[in-house]
Design a protein around this motif. Structure first.
Motif, PDB file in Angstrom:
ATOM      1  N   VAL A 374       0.844  -1.192   0.000  1.00  0.00           N
ATOM      2  CA  VAL A 374       0.000   0.000   0.000  1.00  0.00           C
ATOM      3  C   VAL A 374       0.881   1.245   0.000  1.00  0.00           C
ATOM      4  O   VAL A 374       1.870   1.319   0.738  1.00  0.00           O
ATOM      5  N   ILE A 375       0.502   2.216  -0.826  1.00  0.00           N
ATOM      6  CA  ILE A 375       1.153   3.528  -0.810  1.00  0.00           C
ATOM      7  C   ILE A 375       0.047   4.576  -0.724  1.00  0.00           C
ATOM      8  O   ILE A 375      -0.918   4.521  -1.489  1.00  0.00           O
ATOM      9  N   ASP A 376       0.181   5.504   0.217  1.00  0.00           N
ATOM     10  CA  ASP A 376      -0.813   6.568   0.306  1.00  0.00           C
ATOM     11  C   ASP A 376      -0.161   7.936   0.182  1.00  0.00           C
ATOM     12  O   ASP A 376       1.017   8.113   0.512  1.00  0.00           O
ATOM     13  N   PHE A 377      -0.955   8.883  -0.318  1.00  0.00           N
ATOM     14  CA  PHE A 377      -0.521  10.268  -0.484  1.00  0.00           C
ATOM     15  C   PHE A 377      -1.499  11.190   0.218  1.00  0.00           C
ATOM     16  O   PHE A 377      -2.711  11.059   0.062  1.00  0.00           O
ATOM     17  N   ALA A 378      -0.948  12.152   0.972  1.00  0.00           N
ATOM     18  CA  ALA A 378      -1.821  13.083   1.686  1.00  0.00           C
ATOM     19  C   ALA A 378      -1.087  14.368   2.023  1.00  0.00           C
ATOM     20  O   ALA A 378       0.079  14.335   2.425  1.00  0.00           O
ATOM     21  N   THR A 379      -1.774  15.474   1.859  1.00  0.00           N
ATOM     22  CA  THR A 379      -1.308  16.747   2.412  1.00  0.00           C
ATOM     23  C   THR A 379      -1.730  16.721   3.884  1.00  0.00           C
ATOM     24  O   THR A 379      -2.717  17.338   4.261  1.00  0.00           O
ATOM     25  N   LEU A 380      -0.971  16.007   4.698  1.00  0.00           N
ATOM     26  CA  LEU A 380      -1.506  15.614   5.996  1.00  0.00           C
ATOM     27  C   LEU A 380      -1.182  16.569   7.134  1.00  0.00           C
ATOM     28  O   LEU A 380      -2.049  16.870   7.943  1.00  0.00           O
ATOM     29  N   THR A 381       0.064  17.055   7.206  1.00  0.00           N
ATOM     30  CA  THR A 381       0.427  17.832   8.398  1.00  0.00           C
ATOM     31  C   THR A 381       1.259  19.057   8.069  1.00  0.00           C
ATOM     32  O   THR A 381       2.208  18.994   7.277  1.00  0.00           O
ATOM     33  N   GLY A 382       0.927  20.162   8.710  1.00  0.00           N
ATOM     34  CA  GLY A 382       1.792  21.338   8.645  1.00  0.00           C
ATOM     35  C   GLY A 382       3.134  21.070   9.286  1.00  0.00           C
ATOM     36  O   GLY A 382       4.143  21.695   8.936  1.00  0.00           O
ATOM     37  N   ALA A 383       3.163  20.104  10.207  1.00  0.00           N
ATOM     38  CA  ALA A 383       4.423  19.746  10.871  1.00  0.00           C
ATOM     39  C   ALA A 383       5.455  19.249   9.870  1.00  0.00           C
ATOM     40  O   ALA A 383       6.667  19.408  10.081  1.00  0.00           O
ATOM     41  N   CYS A 384       5.005  18.651   8.767  1.00  0.00           N
ATOM     42  CA  CYS A 384       5.951  18.166   7.760  1.00  0.00           C
ATOM     43  C   CYS A 384       6.655  19.333   7.080  1.00  0.00           C
ATOM     44  O   CYS A 384       7.838  19.249   6.743  1.00  0.00           O
ATOM     45  N   ILE A 385       5.917  20.431   6.886  1.00  0.00           N
ATOM     46  CA  ILE A 385       6.531  21.627   6.301  1.00  0.00           C
ATOM     47  C   ILE A 385       7.556  22.218   7.270  1.00  0.00           C
ATOM     48  O   ILE A 385       8.641  22.654   6.855  1.00  0.00           O
ATOM     49  N   ILE A 386       7.225  22.237   8.557  1.00  0.00           N
ATOM     50  CA  ILE A 386       8.170  22.742   9.555  1.00  0.00           C
ATOM     51  C   ILE A 386       9.429  21.882   9.580  1.00  0.00           C
ATOM     52  O   ILE A 386      10.553  22.394   9.660  1.00  0.00           O
ATOM     53  N   ALA A 387       9.258  20.565   9.458  1.00  0.00           N
ATOM     54  CA  ALA A 387      10.402  19.650   9.546  1.00  0.00           C
ATOM     55  C   ALA A 387      11.249  19.646   8.283  1.00  0.00           C
ATOM     56  O   ALA A 387      12.484  19.675   8.344  1.00  0.00           O
ATOM     57  N   LEU A 388      10.604  19.619   7.109  1.00  0.00           N
ATOM     58  CA  LEU A 388      11.331  19.369   5.867  1.00  0.00           C
ATOM     59  C   LEU A 388      11.240  20.495   4.851  1.00  0.00           C
ATOM     60  O   LEU A 388      11.864  20.422   3.790  1.00  0.00           O
ATOM     61  N   GLY A 389      10.468  21.549   5.155  1.00  0.00           N
ATOM     62  CA  GLY A 389      10.343  22.647   4.216  1.00  0.00           C
ATOM     63  C   GLY A 389       9.372  22.333   3.102  1.00  0.00           C
ATOM     64  O   GLY A 389       8.562  21.400   3.186  1.00  0.00           O
ATOM     65  N   THR A 390       9.477  23.095   2.018  1.00  0.00           N
ATOM     66  CA  THR A 390       8.508  22.986   0.930  1.00  0.00           C
ATOM     67  C   THR A 390       9.087  22.364  -0.339  1.00  0.00           C
ATOM     68  O   THR A 390       8.489  22.470  -1.408  1.00  0.00           O
ATOM     69  N   ASN A 391      10.229  21.712  -0.213  1.00  0.00           N
ATOM     70  CA  ASN A 391      10.827  21.057  -1.377  1.00  0.00           C
ATOM     71  C   ASN A 391      11.052  19.567  -1.174  1.00  0.00           C
ATOM     72  O   ASN A 391      11.530  18.885  -2.084  1.00  0.00           O
ATOM     73  N   VAL A 392      10.693  19.069  -0.002  1.00  0.00           N
ATOM     74  CA  VAL A 392      10.933  17.666   0.338  1.00  0.00           C
ATOM     75  C   VAL A 392       9.681  17.092   0.987  1.00  0.00           C
ATOM     76  O   VAL A 392       9.122  17.690   1.908  1.00  0.00           O
ATOM     77  N   ALA A 393       9.243  15.943   0.507  1.00  0.00           N
ATOM     78  CA  ALA A 393       8.106  15.251   1.113  1.00  0.00           C
ATOM     79  C   ALA A 393       8.610  14.256   2.139  1.00  0.00           C
ATOM     80  O   ALA A 393       9.686  13.663   1.985  1.00  0.00           O
ATOM     81  N   GLY A 394       7.820  14.064   3.174  1.00  0.00           N
ATOM     82  CA  GLY A 394       8.152  13.054   4.167  1.00  0.00           C
ATOM     83  C   GLY A 394       7.601  11.705   3.749  1.00  0.00           C
ATOM     84  O   GLY A 394       6.520  11.616   3.162  1.00  0.00           O
ATOM     85  N   VAL A 395       8.354  10.646   4.022  1.00  0.00           N
ATOM     86  CA  VAL A 395       7.866   9.291   3.774  1.00  0.00           C
ATOM     87  C   VAL A 395       8.102   8.465   5.030  1.00  0.00           C
ATOM     88  O   VAL A 395       9.163   8.533   5.650  1.00  0.00           O
ATOM     89  N   ILE A 396       7.096   7.740   5.431  1.00  0.00           N
ATOM     90  CA  ILE A 396       7.140   6.910   6.636  1.00  0.00           C
ATOM     91  C   ILE A 396       6.434   5.609   6.305  1.00  0.00           C
ATOM     92  O   ILE A 396       5.457   5.601   5.540  1.00  0.00           O
ATOM     93  N   GLY A 397       6.889   4.519   6.868  1.00  0.00           N
ATOM     94  CA  GLY A 397       6.202   3.255   6.617  1.00  0.00           C
ATOM     95  C   GLY A 397       6.702   2.142   7.498  1.00  0.00           C
ATOM     96  O   GLY A 397       7.482   2.345   8.430  1.00  0.00           O
ATOM     97  N   ASN A 398       6.249   0.940   7.167  1.00  0.00           N
ATOM     98  CA  ASN A 398       6.597  -0.227   7.978  1.00  0.00           C
ATOM     99  C   ASN A 398       7.474  -1.211   7.230  1.00  0.00           C
ATOM    100  O   ASN A 398       7.699  -2.329   7.701  1.00  0.00           O
TER     101      ASN A 398
END
Length: 507
Positions: A374-398
């Motif tokens: 499974v792969i999901d995509f979401a504009t999920l958290t403003g925290a991701c922008i704080i952590a990685l800025g606006t040029n890098v997406a966060g990826v997390i999984g198991n």
């Protein structure tokens, strides 16, 4: 969309509009120029212009137009600086391609002859991507129709010849066709994501998804509010019930492999407009919340390309589509929601709505389709922008193997991603005293606690979650890329298509 072909030098008239020539910063002459007398004449013409002037033009991304003659025939040359050749990579080539396309549009050069300025075969597709993606413009609502018509006329009438030695023409034409299909899918996604909330709501997004049924091997099913409720998808119902635009669940099936082969599951968050609900957002930049449907738009774009490319795989896409509005029927902080998989969620913030609808979509998709991964995509958290800025997406999984292969594809397509950890301590932050979990985990690690929440709904299926809050559209701090005009970017479409193409047998 611009027309692109490859051809050899003897098949074209160099006096026809413009010849694009790449210049390396070190002044080296590509081997293909040295071997061709006509190109060698062009090189001599350029060098006669004067090395002092050429020195600045050779820097990366610089341009100069030069009018000269070849065998007494007037020609126009567009010089483009390539910078240091050892620094050229796929994304720099993609950006150069976009710059060439935009400059030719500005100068109204509709017949463009590009002397292939690299020998690395992996640079060919990025060049095509840049030439095409840079031409995107969301102009359907512009009042000045004449301006809009002129822009469309350029793309429709633009013909680009990439001049090669002809030894791999069939392969190159195949690459052009494939790349244009992918770019068309990006345009489709950008159009949906850019569309304002009074034009795209859950129902109209579902209608747009139905258009994919014209693609081979694709069927689309739309679940309405009564069906969603009857099935127990209460996370989706809760978020969507505050709006007069009822929620929908969009299910896109693509079957082009053996029937007994497990499908790949893609899930995309589509909040067509997000006010935050009862936990209402500040008014500043709330207009950008039309982009909160970008995850779903990305997944729809992927499916459009998968069908048109006829990839030999089975894929199911699920897009929960809602509008998060405050009203007398909205879900509230303090509510406890019984989710599809039987777990309960204590709602502490109605603006943490994306994880509520994704959770139901994930657990439903896994239960019904038993996917490989499974792969999901979401504009999920403003925290991701704080952590990685606006040029890098966060990826997390198991599943590290899955994420590592996604990183390889990200490197190829220039869509930057960064893996964040999912340690046990983060699960403690979403524990609830009154339910299985709560829907927020506090101020710290917000992107990770959101992923920890979602992990409760994927069982042991290999899973990767993309938080594209910073990359789905151009924002403050977004790096200027010629192939990413203002607005929605379609981030992730090219990445996933590259992954699907190169990991056919991934389990």
């Amino acid at each position: 969309m611009v027309n692109i072909i490859t051809t050899t030098l003897d098949k074209i008239d160099l006096s026809d509009n413009v010849v694009v020539v790449g210049l390396a910063e070190d002044g080296s002459i590509p081997i293909y120029v040295e071997k061709n007398s006509k190109l060698n004449q062009i090189s001599n013409k350029i060098n006669s212009f004067g090395q002092t002037h050429l020195k600045n033009i050779r820097k990366y991304g610089k341009f100069m137009t030069l009018a000269t003659s070849l065998d007494e025939t007037p020609i126009t040359i567009l010089l483009v600086g390539l910078g240091e050749l050892n620094k050229l990579n796929s994304d720099r080539i993609r950006h150069i391609g976009g710059l060439i396309s935009l400059r030719c549009k500005e100068l109204n050069f509709t017949r463009i002859n590009i002397l292939k300025f690299f020998s690395e075969p992996t640079f060919f597709e990025p060049l095509i991507e840049g030439l095409v993606l840079s031409q995107y413009e969301f102009s359907k609502f512009k009042e000045n129709k004449s301006e809009q018509d002129q822009d469309l006329s350029f793309s429709d009438n633009c013909n680009i010849n990439i001049i090669t030695d002809g030894s791999k023409r069939e392969e190159e034409l195949s690459q052009i066709n494939k790349t244009k299909i992918i770019c068309d899918a990006v345009f489709f996604s950008r159009d949906l994501a850019n569309s304002p909330p009074n034009h795209i709501n859950p129902g109209t997004l579902a209608h747009a998804a139905k258009s994919l049924e014209s693609t081979n091997n694709i069927t689309v099913q739309i679940l309405d509010q009564s069906q969603i409720k009857e099935m127990g998808l209460n996370g989706i119902i809760s978020v969507g019930k505050g709006s007069q635009n009822e929620p929908k669940v969009i299910i896109v099936n693509y079957n082009n492999s053996e029937k007994n082969e497990k499908p790949i599951l893609l899930v995309g968050k589509a909040v067509t407009f997000d006010t935050g609900g009862i936990s209402i957002k500040p008014s500043d930049r709330m207009d950008e919340m039309k982009f909160d449907k970008s995850g779903g738009c990305t997944v729809l774009g992927i499916m459009k390309a998968v069908g048109n490319l006829a990839l030999p795989i089975n894929v199911v896409a699920i897009i929960p589509a809602v509008e998060n509005m405050p009203s007398g029927s909205s879900y509230r902080p303090g509510d406890i929601v019984h989710m599809y998989n039987g777990k309960t969620v204590e709602v502490l913030n109605t603006d943490a709505e994306g994880r509520m609808i994704l959770a139901d979509a994930l657990s439903y998709g896994i239960s019904k389709y038993s996917p490989k991964y499974v792969i999901d995509f979401a504009t999920l958290t403003g925290a991701c922008i704080i952590a990685l800025g606006t040029n890098v997406a966060g990826v997390i999984g198991n599943n590290d193997k899955l994420i590592q292969q996604l990183k390889v594809s990200a490197g190829s397509t220039g869509e930057k991603i960064w893996q964040l950890p999912l340690y046990e301590e983060f699960f403690d932050l979403i524990k609830s005293n009154v339910a299985s979990m709560k829907n927020i985990g506090g101020r710290t690690g917000g992107t990770i606690t959101a992923a920890a929440f979602l992990s409760n709904f994927v069982e042991n299926i290999p899973w990767a979650h993309f938080d594209i809050a910073g990359t789905a559209w151009t924002q403050d701090g977004t790096a200027e890329k010629s192939y990413n005009p203002k607005g929605a970017t379609g981030f992730g479409i090219r990445l996933i298509l590259n992954f699907l193409e190169n990991n056919r047998n991934f389990v």
